[in-house]
Design a protein around this motif. Structure first.
Motif, PDB file in Angstrom:
ATOM      1  N   GLY A   1      -7.917   6.274  -1.118  1.00  0.00           N
ATOM      2  CA  GLY A   1      -8.141   5.356  -2.070  1.00  0.00           C
ATOM      3  C   GLY A   1      -6.808   5.062  -2.966  1.00  0.00           C
ATOM      4  N   PHE A   2      -5.865   4.269  -2.390  1.00  0.00           N
ATOM      5  CA  PHE A   2      -4.816   4.760  -2.602  1.00  0.00           C
ATOM      6  C   PHE A   2      -4.527   2.408  -3.090  1.00  0.00           C
ATOM      7  CE2 PHE A   2      -2.026   6.999   0.262  1.00  0.00           C
ATOM      8  CZ  PHE A   2      -2.535   8.158  -0.375  1.00  0.00           C
ATOM      9  N   SER A   3      -5.177   2.073  -2.219  1.00  0.00           N
ATOM     10  CA  SER A   3      -5.287   0.644  -2.802  1.00  0.00           C
ATOM     11  C   SER A   3      -6.015   0.276  -3.995  1.00  0.00           C
ATOM     12  CB  SER A   3      -6.404  -0.037  -1.099  1.00  0.00           C
ATOM     13  OG  SER A   3      -7.212   0.075  -0.817  1.00  0.00           O
ATOM     14  N   TRP A   4      -7.708   0.953  -3.946  1.00  0.00           N
ATOM     15  CA  TRP A   4      -8.510   0.749  -5.095  1.00  0.00           C
ATOM     16  C   TRP A   4      -7.896   0.844  -6.681  1.00  0.00           C
ATOM     17  CZ3 TRP A   4      -8.718   5.301  -8.720  1.00  0.00           C
ATOM     18  CH2 TRP A   4     -10.693   4.698  -9.350  1.00  0.00           C
ATOM     19  N   PHE A   5      -6.783   2.723  -6.389  1.00  0.00           N
ATOM     20  CA  PHE A   5      -6.239   2.889  -7.422  1.00  0.00           C
ATOM     21  C   PHE A   5      -4.800   2.088  -8.021  1.00  0.00           C
ATOM     22  CE2 PHE A   5      -2.908   5.480 -10.122  1.00  0.00           C
ATOM     23  CZ  PHE A   5      -3.626   6.295 -10.550  1.00  0.00           C
ATOM     24  N   LEU A   6      -4.766   1.447  -7.221  1.00  0.00           N
ATOM     25  CA  LEU A   6      -3.536   0.648  -7.531  1.00  0.00           C
ATOM     26  C   LEU A   6      -3.886  -1.082  -7.974  1.00  0.00           C
ATOM     27  CD1 LEU A   6      -1.248  -0.025  -4.534  1.00  0.00           C
ATOM     28  CD2 LEU A   6      -0.859   1.329  -6.452  1.00  0.00           C
ATOM     29  N   LYS A   7      -4.884  -1.288  -7.538  1.00  0.00           N
ATOM     30  CA  LYS A   7      -5.834  -2.492  -8.784  1.00  0.00           C
ATOM     31  C   LYS A   7      -6.390  -2.129  -9.619  1.00  0.00           C
ATOM     32  CE  LYS A   7      -8.564  -3.523  -4.599  1.00  0.00           C
ATOM     33  NZ  LYS A   7      -8.723  -3.714  -2.957  1.00  0.00           N
ATOM     34  N   ASN A   8      -6.902  -0.994  -9.736  1.00  0.00           N
ATOM     35  CA  ASN A   8      -8.468  -0.482 -11.102  1.00  0.00           C
ATOM     36  C   ASN A   8      -7.923   0.299 -11.892  1.00  0.00           C
ATOM     37  OD1 ASN A   8     -10.667  -1.654  -9.736  1.00  0.00           O
ATOM     38  ND2 ASN A   8     -10.437  -1.055  -7.905  1.00  0.00           N
ATOM     39  N   VAL A   9      -6.198   1.419 -11.376  1.00  0.00           N
ATOM     40  CA  VAL A   9      -6.325   2.108 -12.619  1.00  0.00           C
ATOM     41  C   VAL A   9      -4.792   1.263 -13.108  1.00  0.00           C
ATOM     42  CG1 VAL A   9      -5.157   4.352 -13.515  1.00  0.00           C
ATOM     43  CG2 VAL A   9      -7.508   3.637 -11.850  1.00  0.00           C
ATOM     44  N   ILE A  10      -3.432   1.669 -12.809  1.00  0.00           N
ATOM     45  CA  ILE A  10      -2.051   0.996 -12.077  1.00  0.00           C
ATOM     46  C   ILE A  10      -2.132   0.069 -13.445  1.00  0.00           C
ATOM     47  CG2 ILE A  10       0.236   0.052 -11.952  1.00  0.00           C
ATOM     48  CD1 ILE A  10      -0.720   3.303 -11.108  1.00  0.00           C
ATOM     49  N   PRO A  11      -2.562  -1.137 -13.597  1.00  0.00           N
ATOM     50  CA  PRO A  11      -2.690  -2.236 -14.479  1.00  0.00           C
ATOM     51  C   PRO A  11      -2.583  -1.697 -15.895  1.00  0.00           C
ATOM     52  CG  PRO A  11      -3.651  -2.974 -12.616  1.00  0.00           C
ATOM     53  CD  PRO A  11      -4.143  -1.411 -12.553  1.00  0.00           C
ATOM     54  N   HIS A  12      -4.199  -0.869 -16.262  1.00  0.00           N
ATOM     55  CA  HIS A  12      -4.195  -0.715 -17.216  1.00  0.00           C
ATOM     56  C   HIS A  12      -3.595   1.124 -17.749  1.00  0.00           C
ATOM     57  CE1 HIS A  12      -7.396  -2.757 -16.241  1.00  0.00           C
ATOM     58  NE2 HIS A  12      -7.684  -2.654 -15.508  1.00  0.00           N
ATOM     59  N   LEU A  13      -2.407   1.319 -17.099  1.00  0.00           N
ATOM     60  CA  LEU A  13      -2.015   2.369 -18.225  1.00  0.00           C
ATOM     61  C   LEU A  13      -0.164   1.475 -18.854  1.00  0.00           C
ATOM     62  CD1 LEU A  13      -1.325   4.621 -14.730  1.00  0.00           C
ATOM     63  CD2 LEU A  13      -3.006   4.383 -16.408  1.00  0.00           C
ATOM     64  N   ASP A  14      -0.408   2.464 -19.224  1.00  0.00           N
ATOM     65  CA  ASP A  14       1.549   2.001 -20.155  1.00  0.00           C
ATOM     66  C   ASP A  14       2.525   2.329 -19.788  1.00  0.00           C
ATOM     67  OD1 ASP A  14      -0.486   2.883 -22.797  1.00  0.00           O
ATOM     68  OD2 ASP A  14      -0.083   5.173 -22.458  1.00  0.00           O
ATOM     69  N   SER A  15       2.822   1.259 -19.734  1.00  0.00           N
ATOM     70  CA  SER A  15       3.957   0.410 -19.679  1.00  0.00           C
ATOM     71  C   SER A  15       5.195   1.732 -18.716  1.00  0.00           C
ATOM     72  CB  SER A  15       5.016  -0.541 -20.052  1.00  0.00           C
ATOM     73  OG  SER A  15       5.232   0.101 -21.343  1.00  0.00           O
ATOM     74  N   ASN A  16       5.593   2.624 -19.387  1.00  0.00           N
ATOM     75  CA  ASN A  16       6.347   3.899 -19.090  1.00  0.00           C
ATOM     76  C   ASN A  16       5.775   4.562 -18.373  1.00  0.00           C
ATOM     77  OD1 ASN A  16       4.302   4.953 -21.023  1.00  0.00           O
ATOM     78  ND2 ASN A  16       5.796   6.504 -21.447  1.00  0.00           N
TER      79      ASN A  16
END
Length: 385
Positions: A179-194
């Protein structure tokens, strides 16, 4: 070779050697696999001939079971096979309909998780001869001190500055089920910048011709080829996402000592697995390693992961592919570091108590002793007759 299955095999052999006289036939890295398989039958026959008092044969994965189907016809010794996941779910018709029924005829089956056991039972294995014994972890990992020099090493060797950052870590090969690419596409962009993500594991940037060719096949056939050969089916998508995400860093394969230090440095260990037909996560040893290093785990609540990560104990189980749930839980835990530290400490104690290699070995011994005893009784009846 080093991996979850190889580590489990090594620890099992080492532990059982304290209780039995053991004879090991194992592939050694660097040698020809083709030649090793060619000589496998004769090596087993020679070992049995030279050691007539052998009371039990253990095959440590389904592939070995298939390679040794001849054993049932040629010996009266109990044969037990351990199953890890893909070696029972591999989505090839001939494997599922012709070979699995033959595997079920062995004397016993040991599964590394309840999920893998369920897969065996669905395929007709005898429930009275099918057992679940969870893998373990080296509990001594929790005794290795944290070395803050890892922060400078990340800066100097990888140009990664984690100062003032919340750190997430993933470990593993980039195969689809992780699920790495799923996480990168769907979760990472919505996390705080820090918040940054460190990814650890082998990662190809160039693909050999055969690997490229396999991806050009129809999807169902391509998946089967990739599973059979252990190809990194998610590598291309992960590579594309790494170009787009500024807070994600792929470190490649690390020395084990550095891996342990990065696990301790992390605030959260992430296992965002997704369901892939025919390919399951049999267990989740790396989650236990993270827990032993004092890091709380967030994992998808699917398949064998649920035998390694116990919700509310050494981690939280989240719905697979539910991006809002992952985003909210990550933000929630990182917003209260005092609570997260307490959860991590409690998780380490839970893992230490419930997942030692010694406990795994003892559970195997209980099953093995049962079959050795049954074999002796059978021999005694035969002699009396």
């Amino acid at each position: 070779m080093i991996g979850g299955m190889e580590q489990q095999s090594f620890e099992l052999i080492k532990g059982l050697s304290n209780h039995y006289k053991t004879h090991v036939i194992a592939y050694k890295n660097g040698k020809s696999k083709i030649m090793w398989f060619r000589h496998l039958k004769s090596d087993i026959q020679t070992t049995l001939k030279e050691n007539p008092n052998i009371k039990l044969i253990h095959l440590n994965d389904g592939a070995m079971g298939i390679a040794c189907l001849w054993l049932k016809k040629n010996t009266n010794i109990p044969v037990i096979v351990t199953y890890h996941g893909l070696d029972i779910t591999f989505p090839l018709d001939i494997f599922q309909h012709k070979l699995i029924p033959k595997l079920s005829e062995f004397d016993g089956a040991i599964c590394v998780s309840q999920s893998t056991q369920n897969e065996c039972l669905q395929r007709g294995f005898n429930k009275d001869k099918t057992y679940t014994i969870k893998n373990g972890v080296d509990i001594r990992l929790g005794d290795i001190p944290f070395d803050r020099d890892i922060i400078a090493k990340l800066q100097n060797n990888y140009n990664i500055d984690v100062t003032g950052k919340h750190i997430l870590v993933t470990v593993g090969r980039p195969v689809k089920r992780k699920g790495f690419s799923w996480f990168l596409k769907n979760v990472i962009p919505h996390l705080d910048s820090n918040i940054c993500l460190l990814m650890i594991g082998p990662m190809k940037t160039e693909f050999p011709f055969f690997e490229k060719a396999s991806q050009a096949l129809p999807h169902s056939l391509s998946q089967k080829v990739q599973l059979m050969l252990g190809l990194a089916s998610d590598a291309r998508e992960v590579g594309e996402q790494l170009k787009l995400q500024k807070n994600v860093f792929h470190l490649g394969s690390l020395p084990y000592t550095d891996l342990l230090q990065v696990l301790s440095l992390a605030d959260l260990f992430i296992m965002p697995n997704i369901r892939v037909e025919g390919d399951i996560e049999g267990f989740g040893l790396v989650a236990l390693e993270a827990s032993m290093r004092g890091t709380f785990v967030l994992a998808s609540g699917i398949e064998g992961i649920t035998d390694a990560v116990i919700d509310g104990e050494n981690g939280y189980l989240l719905p697979s592919e539910d991006a809002p749930a992952w985003i909210d839980k990550i933000h929630e835990l990182l917003s209260d570091k005092k609570r997260l530290k307490a959860l991590s400490k409690r998780g380490e104690k839970f893992t230490r108590k419930n997942y030692s290699w010694e406990l795994m070995v003892n559970n195997y011994k209980m099953v093995f002793d049962k079959y050795i005893s049954m074999s002796k009784q059978s021999l005694s009846v035969t002699k009396e007759r």
